[in-house]
Design a protein around this motif. Structure first.
Motif, PDB file in Angstrom:
ATOM      1  N   SER A 201       0.820  -1.208   0.000  1.00 11.80           N
ATOM      2  CA  SER A 201       0.000   0.000   0.000  1.00 11.80           C
ATOM      3  C   SER A 201       0.853   1.258   0.000  1.00 11.80           C
ATOM      4  O   SER A 201       0.329   2.364   0.120  1.00 11.80           O
ATOM      5  CB  SER A 201      -0.914   0.012   1.222  1.00 11.80           C
TER       6      SER A 201
ATOM      7  N   ASN B 228       8.655   9.456 -12.280  1.00 12.71           N
ATOM      8  CA  ASN B 228       7.520   8.651 -11.843  1.00 12.71           C
ATOM      9  C   ASN B 228       6.527   9.543 -11.111  1.00 12.71           C
ATOM     10  O   ASN B 228       6.880  10.603 -10.590  1.00 12.71           O
ATOM     11  CB  ASN B 228       7.960   7.532 -10.895  1.00 12.71           C
ATOM     12  N   VAL B 231       0.493   8.002  -6.864  1.00 13.21           N
ATOM     13  CA  VAL B 231      -0.872   8.439  -6.575  1.00 13.21           C
ATOM     14  C   VAL B 231      -1.290   7.802  -5.257  1.00 13.21           C
ATOM     15  O   VAL B 231      -1.376   6.576  -5.156  1.00 13.21           O
ATOM     16  CB  VAL B 231      -1.841   8.036  -7.704  1.00 13.21           C
ATOM     17  N   THR B 233      -3.995   7.617  -1.965  1.00 16.56           N
ATOM     18  CA  THR B 233      -5.306   7.913  -1.393  1.00 16.56           C
ATOM     19  C   THR B 233      -5.168   7.997   0.128  1.00 16.56           C
ATOM     20  O   THR B 233      -4.140   7.638   0.688  1.00 16.56           O
ATOM     21  CB  THR B 233      -6.325   6.819  -1.741  1.00 16.56           C
ATOM     22  N   HIS B 245      -2.210   4.320  -4.318  1.00 17.33           N
ATOM     23  CA  HIS B 245      -3.323   3.933  -5.189  1.00 17.33           C
ATOM     24  C   HIS B 245      -2.835   3.522  -6.566  1.00 17.33           C
ATOM     25  O   HIS B 245      -3.332   2.561  -7.145  1.00 17.33           O
ATOM     26  CB  HIS B 245      -4.300   5.118  -5.314  1.00 17.33           C
ATOM     27  N   ASP B 246      -1.859   4.223  -7.051  1.00 15.09           N
ATOM     28  CA  ASP B 246      -1.407   3.922  -8.409  1.00 15.09           C
ATOM     29  C   ASP B 246      -0.016   4.516  -8.573  1.00 15.09           C
ATOM     30  O   ASP B 246       0.395   5.417  -7.830  1.00 15.09           O
ATOM     31  CB  ASP B 246      -2.360   4.521  -9.441  1.00 15.09           C
ATOM     32  N   THR B 247       0.664   3.974  -9.494  1.00 18.30           N
ATOM     33  CA  THR B 247       1.969   4.528  -9.851  1.00 18.30           C
ATOM     34  C   THR B 247       2.002   4.730 -11.354  1.00 18.30           C
ATOM     35  O   THR B 247       1.455   3.931 -12.121  1.00 18.30           O
ATOM     36  CB  THR B 247       3.120   3.584  -9.444  1.00 18.30           C
ATOM     37  N   ILE B 248       2.618   5.796 -11.759  1.00 11.94           N
ATOM     38  CA  ILE B 248       2.761   6.092 -13.185  1.00 11.94           C
ATOM     39  C   ILE B 248       4.246   6.109 -13.481  1.00 11.94           C
ATOM     40  O   ILE B 248       4.990   6.955 -12.972  1.00 11.94           O
ATOM     41  CB  ILE B 248       2.113   7.446 -13.528  1.00 11.94           C
ATOM     42  N   LYS B 284     -12.458   6.944 -10.989  1.00  9.02           N
ATOM     43  CA  LYS B 284     -11.322   7.290 -10.152  1.00  9.02           C
ATOM     44  C   LYS B 284      -9.995   6.964 -10.823  1.00  9.02           C
ATOM     45  O   LYS B 284      -9.020   6.623 -10.174  1.00  9.02           O
ATOM     46  CB  LYS B 284     -11.394   6.551  -8.803  1.00  9.02           C
ATOM     47  N   SER B 285     -10.037   7.017 -12.119  1.00  3.62           N
ATOM     48  CA  SER B 285      -8.785   6.774 -12.825  1.00  3.62           C
ATOM     49  C   SER B 285      -8.224   8.109 -13.275  1.00  3.62           C
ATOM     50  O   SER B 285      -8.903   9.137 -13.249  1.00  3.62           O
ATOM     51  CB  SER B 285      -9.016   5.866 -14.037  1.00  3.62           C
TER      52      SER B 285
END
Lengths: 393, 514
Positions: A201, B228, B231, B233, B245-248, B284-285
């Motif tokens: 997480s 990078n 993201v 939450t 939440h996310d990685t770019i 939520k994208s």
């Protein structure tokens, strides 16, 4: 008489059953020499006084009477001397009887002391050997197996006592480490799960003022700290319990370590009880012997005293008969030589010739040759009627 | 027999903005090769940008020979007192007309003007690396150091963001991988309360990265690395709930001050160009889009010329103007400003883009009155009017070379009919050239002046002005020469009047096949 007993006591065998095998309890008492009558020992009692006068003595007395029938008032002198002599003889006899009684009493006492004297003995079992000493002590010797067992048990007890003496904190730390080692694998799994969750997480690097790390880490560390605290408390209690248990075990091992000795001593007690049978019999025998000896001695002394008295009375009577009494007048010897031919005695007993000539001898040789026994012709001892003071009148 | 003239019309030339990436032959003539000092106006035409008005009167006195005002922030306190903070010449000022130096803590020395100034909870916070953070309480002109006692030392961070009820900071001189957050509603509490931090070294998806900027978008906390984007939450309760939440991967931010939120998009400058993170509430994208693909090479070339310092290109600034619907990105080293029209993306997803030159802004700020203020060497200027301060500026439009659909024929340009909206008294030069030449043939002309009707001003018995509301110029210019491909351009000296190119009609003869 030597007496040996092989007492086999029931003991627990290797299989737990009660066995009665020879050699498990072989109690050998030493030879018992009791039950020996003191009267049967080599003890020679003085012979009873001979109450009958010999022919010579009587002849002497008669010759003395004939001598005294002379010119001088020899009769009074002889009568006095005879009375004195008779009294002295009675005193001597009584003294001799007393001496003999003292000697007999000492002998009986010595025999009783010897009979009741403590005889050291040894009890040998397969546990070991327990023996008594003449001084009243005892010796104890365990069998090698039992000695090894005792060494082992006492060694273990010593180790346990060392544990008892240790600082509880040391044992507590050791137990704590053991508990923690048991807990740590699961803790590690939990930590890995937490770490996986945190890093999955993206929270793995979180540091917060509220929790230090992340709340998850805080919860984990809190749970871990609680587990540590619980383990610490548990280790403390366990250490104290183990210390108490060590003390109890050490005490038990210590007692067990001395069990062979105790059993050997107990066997010694059994042996003592058994030996008491013999010693009691010996004591009783000695007592009985002493009692009987005392009774015999008293009887002997009474008999001897009576014989002495009778002998003295007899001598007095004889003298009175021979010499007369101051109140009754002349006796048998006041009229001449009774041993000569035609004399009273000669008529009665047919005295030998030498006795018939005793008057001459007395008159020619002197008075003392007839009155006292010649030392060159002692009386034979150990013969019936032996009187060491015989041979005279 | 003379051939018939053919009419070639370029409607709304440059309407699609600059495109230097695609092959010009056959390219839609609505693309421009040059659209300098241009914007896409409200009618979708290429028009001249506005000029600026110098607001500051004491700029040279306080700015000296420095680059000028680099940072501007308008702060409105709860007491509704407006204070404009600006920074330049290693100083911090208040005011716009007259720049007044703030009172700094005793002994405090400023060595850079790379401040990130944030308004938070009725205070203004000033952060930049290698500088102890400063705070202006309720807009006070006396700045104070953030509370620092023991281990409670606020990070001397280069990136700062106010969001989720906290301040978020990252990128110190010694730690460029940790994001710090203050305690709730306490911008001066960084080591107590609910303050915390997160080490991102194990989070970056593509190896080590450095935090360049922090932003909030679509209820996400965005942490921009150089290569990078993370993201998160749960930023509303970061200690307990901050969750990745996310990685770019492969796209980061190379200029901290290039990040602007348009409400629907979050625009930032990356190594790939200008990118947009769109906002999709339901899913939520965060769709990522390259909005500068039509000028990618040019943009990256200019970006490469910018000086990189403290992990990013500090001089690059940006602003989003909701009124003008553009996003400005200034590249001071190149003295170029890219203007992206954010009304709607093109078919390829890119924004229509024009460039601004001469303006050379060093910083931007949108004020509460929707006015765009810029920092320049001489001080704070306000975007507006059609003079750069008091001088004209040149608007340039050039089409891409086009063959008008007949690549094999010669084209003989005979006449241009231009339709220009506005442009009173504007000296204009028409340029045309053949076959990719930059040596254009030119024809100058000047539009006439006219008064624009002012509705509501006419009164009876007075001189009314009944002309059109906006002047429409239709100059006609004869041209010569021929070639297979043609390039057309218009250069206009903006003279205090709007100027938009509505249409270009070209009369030409198609010649023989070549």
């Amino acid at each position: 008489m030597p007496e040996q007993f092989n007492n086999q006591l029931s003991m627990t065998g290797p299989q737990g059953q009660l066995t009665n095998q020879a050699g498990y309890f072989n109690t050998q008492l030493p030879q018992n020499t009791t039950n020996t009558s003191p009267l049967q020992n080599q003890t020679f009692l003085p012979s009873f006084p001979n109450t009958g006068l010999s022919t010579g003595e009587v002849a002497g007395g008669l010759a003395l009477g004939g001598l005294l029938g002379g010119n001088f008032n020899l009769n009074d002198i002889i009568s006095g001397a005879a009375n004195y002599y008779g009294g002295q003889e009675g005193i001597k006899a009584a003294y001799g009887v007393g001496q003999a009684g003292l000697g007999l009493a000492e002998q009986m006492g010595q025999r009783a002391s010897e009979a009741t004297q403590f005889k050291p003995f040894t009890v040998t079992t397969n546990l070991g050997r327990a023996g008594t000493t003449p001084e009243g002590g005892f010796t104890l010797e365990l069998s090698p197996e039992q000695q090894a067992l005792q060494t082992q048990l006492l060694g273990q007890a010593g180790n346990l006592f060392k544990q008892v003496g240790q600082d509880p904190a040391t044992q507590q730390q050791a137990i704590y480490e053991q508990i923690r080692q048991a807990q740590m694998p699961e803790e590690e799994r939990e930590r890995l799960r937490m770490q996986e969750g945190l890093f999955a997480s993206g929270r793995g690097g979180i540091q917060t003022a509220q929790y230090g790390g992340s709340p998850e880490q805080f919860a984990y560390e809190k749970a871990r700290a609680e587990a540590q605290s619980g383990a610490l408390l548990q280790a403390r209690n366990q250490a104290l319990a183990e210390q108490a248990q060590s003390l109890e075990s050490a005490t038990g091992l210590l007692g067990s370590g001395f069990t062979p000795q105790r059993e050997a001593l107990q066997a010694l007690g059994y042996g003592t009880d058994l030996s008491n049978i013999a010693s009691t019999a010996a004591a009783r025998g000695a007592g009985t012997q002493a009692t009987l000896g005392q009774a015999g001695l008293e009887s002997y002394l009474q008999g001897t005293q009576l014989a002495t008295n009778l002998q003295q009375q007899q001598m007095q009577n004889l003298l009175a008969s021979a010499l007369g009494t101051s109140t009754g007048g002349g006796g048998m010897l006041s009229g001449g030589n009774p041993f000569t031919s035609g004399g009273v005695i000669d008529e009665a007993f047919d005295t030998p010739d030498w006795l018939k000539s005793v008057e001459d001898y007395i008159k020619g040789t002197g008075l003392y040759g007839s009155l006292f026994n010649n030392s060159s012709t002692p009386n034979t001892t150990n013969s019936p009627g032996y009187n060491p003071y015989g041979g005279g009148i | 027999m003379a051939q018939q003239l053919q009419n070639i019309t370029i409607s709304a030339p440059g309407f699609l903005g600059i495109n230097t990436q695609d092959s010009p032959i056959g390219l839609n003539p609505a693309y421009a090769s040059i659209a300098d000092n241009c914007v896409i106006d409200q009618l979708g035409r290429v028009g001249a940008r506005k000029g600026y008005t110098l607001v500051t009167t004491n700029g040279p006195a306080v700015l000296g020979t420095s680059r000028g005002i680099c940072c501007i922030l308008e702060f409105i306190s709860r007491a509704n007192v407006t204070t404009v903070f600006s920074a330049g010449n290693n100083k911090i000022f208040t005011g716009t007309t007259t720049l007044v130096e703030v009172t700094l803590p005793a002994g405090y020395t400023i060595t850079e003007d790379n401040w990130q100034i944030v308004s938070f909870n009725n205070n203004v916070y000033f952060f930049q690396d290698n500088h102890a953070p400063l705070v202006s309480t309720a807009g006070s002109t006396t700045l104070a150091l953030l509370t620092s006692s023991g281990t409670n030392v606020p990070p001397e961070a280069n990136a700062l963001m106010a969001g989720f009820g906290r301040l978020w900071a990252a990128n110190t001189a010694t730690n460029k991988y940790t994001v710090y957050w203050s305690s709730l509603l306490a911008g001066d509490e960084w080591h107590g309360g609910s303050a915390g931090s997160i080490d991102l070294t194990t989070v970056w998806p593509n190896g080590y990265d450095e935090v360049v900027a922090i932003a909030e978008h679509n209820n996400f906390l965005l942490v921009f690395g150089k290569k990078n984007i993370l993201v998160f939450t749960g930023a509303d309760s970061p200690s307990s709930n901050l969750t990745l939440h996310d990685t770019i991967e492969g796209t980061g931010c190379i200029a901290r001050d290039s990040i602007q939120s348009t409400g629907t998009d979050l625009i930032f400058l990356s190594t790939r160009g200008l990118m947009s993170l769109q906002r999709i509430i339901q899913e939520k994208s965060l769709p990522l889009n390259d909005v500068s693909r039509n000028i990618r090479t040019d943009l990256l070339t200019y970006i490469s010329q910018e000086v990189e310092s403290n992990g990013h290109r500090e001089a690059i600034k940006s602003v989003y103007s909701p009124i003008d619907a553009f996003y400005l990105l200034t590249l001071p080293e190149s003295q170029v400003v890219y203007c992206f029209d954010v009304r709607a993306p093109l078919e390829n997803g890119s924004f229509r883009v024009t460039t601004w030159s001469v303006l050379n802004p060093l910083g931007f700020s949108m004020f509460a009155d929707d006015a765009l203020y810029m920092g320049r060497a001489e001080g704070i200027v306000k975007y507006g009017g059609y003079f750069d301060n008091t001088t004209q500026y040149q608007m340039r439009y050039f089409s891409n070379p086009t063959d008008f659909g007949s690549p094999a024929n010669l084209k003989f340009l005979k006449k241009f009919n231009l339709t220009i909206i506005g442009g009173q008294s504007t000296p204009t030069t028409l340029n045309w050239g053949y076959d990719y030449t930059s040596a254009y043939q030119k024809q100058e002309f000047t539009f006439g002046s006219s008064n624009i009707a002012e509705y509501g001003l006419t009164e009876y018995n007075t001189d009314g002005e009944y002309s059109a509301s906006i002047i429409i110029q239709t100059p006609k210019v004869n041209s010569t020469g021929n070639g297979s491909v043609v390039t057309v351009g218009i250069e206009a000296q903006i003279n205090n009047a709007a100027f938009s190119i509505q249409k270009i009609d070209i009369h030409a003869l198609l010649g023989r096949l070549i």
